[in-house]
Design a protein around this motif. Sequence first.
Motif, PDB file in Angstrom:
ATOM      1  N   GLU A  62       0.833  -1.211   0.000  1.00 47.56           N
ATOM      2  CA  GLU A  62       0.000   0.000   0.000  1.00 47.56           C
ATOM      3  C   GLU A  62       0.862   1.253   0.000  1.00 47.56           C
ATOM      4  O   GLU A  62       0.624   2.180  -0.776  1.00 47.56           O
ATOM      5  CB  GLU A  62      -0.929   0.000   1.219  1.00 47.56           C
ATOM      6  N   VAL A  63       1.865   1.294   0.879  1.00 40.45           N
ATOM      7  CA  VAL A  63       2.752   2.463   0.965  1.00 40.45           C
ATOM      8  C   VAL A  63       3.520   2.629  -0.342  1.00 40.45           C
ATOM      9  O   VAL A  63       3.594   3.730  -0.898  1.00 40.45           O
ATOM     10  CB  VAL A  63       3.731   2.328   2.153  1.00 40.45           C
ATOM     11  N   SER A  65       2.840   1.524  -3.402  1.00 36.06           N
ATOM     12  CA  SER A  65       1.961   1.941  -4.503  1.00 36.06           C
ATOM     13  C   SER A  65       1.611   3.415  -4.402  1.00 36.06           C
ATOM     14  O   SER A  65       1.617   4.140  -5.409  1.00 36.06           O
ATOM     15  CB  SER A  65       0.674   1.118  -4.506  1.00 36.06           C
ATOM     16  N   ASP A  66       1.319   3.868  -3.184  1.00 35.28           N
ATOM     17  CA  ASP A  66       0.943   5.271  -2.980  1.00 35.28           C
ATOM     18  C   ASP A  66       2.077   6.211  -3.365  1.00 35.28           C
ATOM     19  O   ASP A  66       1.869   7.140  -4.157  1.00 35.28           O
ATOM     20  CB  ASP A  66       0.543   5.511  -1.523  1.00 35.28           C
ATOM     21  N   ILE A  67       3.268   5.984  -2.828  1.00 33.14           N
ATOM     22  CA  ILE A  67       4.344   6.938  -3.113  1.00 33.14           C
ATOM     23  C   ILE A  67       4.818   6.839  -4.560  1.00 33.14           C
ATOM     24  O   ILE A  67       5.170   7.855  -5.157  1.00 33.14           O
ATOM     25  CB  ILE A  67       5.511   6.818  -2.106  1.00 33.14           C
ATOM     26  N   SER A  69       2.936   6.166  -7.117  1.00 29.88           N
ATOM     27  CA  SER A  69       1.933   6.838  -7.954  1.00 29.88           C
ATOM     28  C   SER A  69       2.094   8.359  -7.932  1.00 29.88           C
ATOM     29  O   SER A  69       1.627   9.050  -8.822  1.00 29.88           O
ATOM     30  CB  SER A  69       0.520   6.460  -7.502  1.00 29.88           C
ATOM     31  N   ARG A  70       2.798   8.862  -6.914  1.00 26.33           N
ATOM     32  CA  ARG A  70       3.038  10.299  -6.796  1.00 26.33           C
ATOM     33  C   ARG A  70       4.428  10.701  -7.279  1.00 26.33           C
ATOM     34  O   ARG A  70       4.832  11.843  -7.127  1.00 26.33           O
ATOM     35  CB  ARG A  70       2.810  10.750  -5.353  1.00 26.33           C
TER      36      ARG A  70
END
Length: 134
Positions: A62-63, A65-67, A69-70
Motif C-alpha cells: 500500500e505504501v 503503490s501510494d508513493i 503513484s506520486r
Amino acid sequence: MSDATTIIREVEEFYRAFIDGFNREDTDMYLRSFCYPNGMLSGENGMIVNAKESDQQRFYQEVSSDIQSRGWDHTDVGALYVSPLTETTALLVADITRRKKDNSVLESGRYCYTVRTDGGVWKILTLTAVKPPF
C-alpha cells in the motif's frame, strides 16, 4: 554487555540499511526488518497490529503503490536520534525526505520507532508517523 554508544551505532546502521533496502525495493529485506507482531500507531487509526509477515507485506504494498503513484524515486535520511532503553531495545526518531527522480521533494516526514534485537538483529517493533507540523 553493550554500552549506549554501541547500541546507538548499531541502531543507526540498521536504519540506514533499512532505508537503503526500501530504496532498492527489496521486499524481503523490508519484511525481515520487522518483529512479528508489530504495531503501527496513528492518531487517526489507533494501533494497527501486523501479526504476521503477510500483514506487513500488505502494508508495504500500500505504501509503495501510494508513493510511486506520486512520483517517488528514493528516500533520504536526515537527522537520526537514538535513545537506548535497555541492552535490547531503543527508541529511534528519523527525519526522512522522499524525493522524485529530479531530486525535488515529494514529502518530508518524521517517524518514531521502537526497535529491539531479535536473535541479535535489530528489528522494528512499533512505528509512528509524526504529522506535520509536529
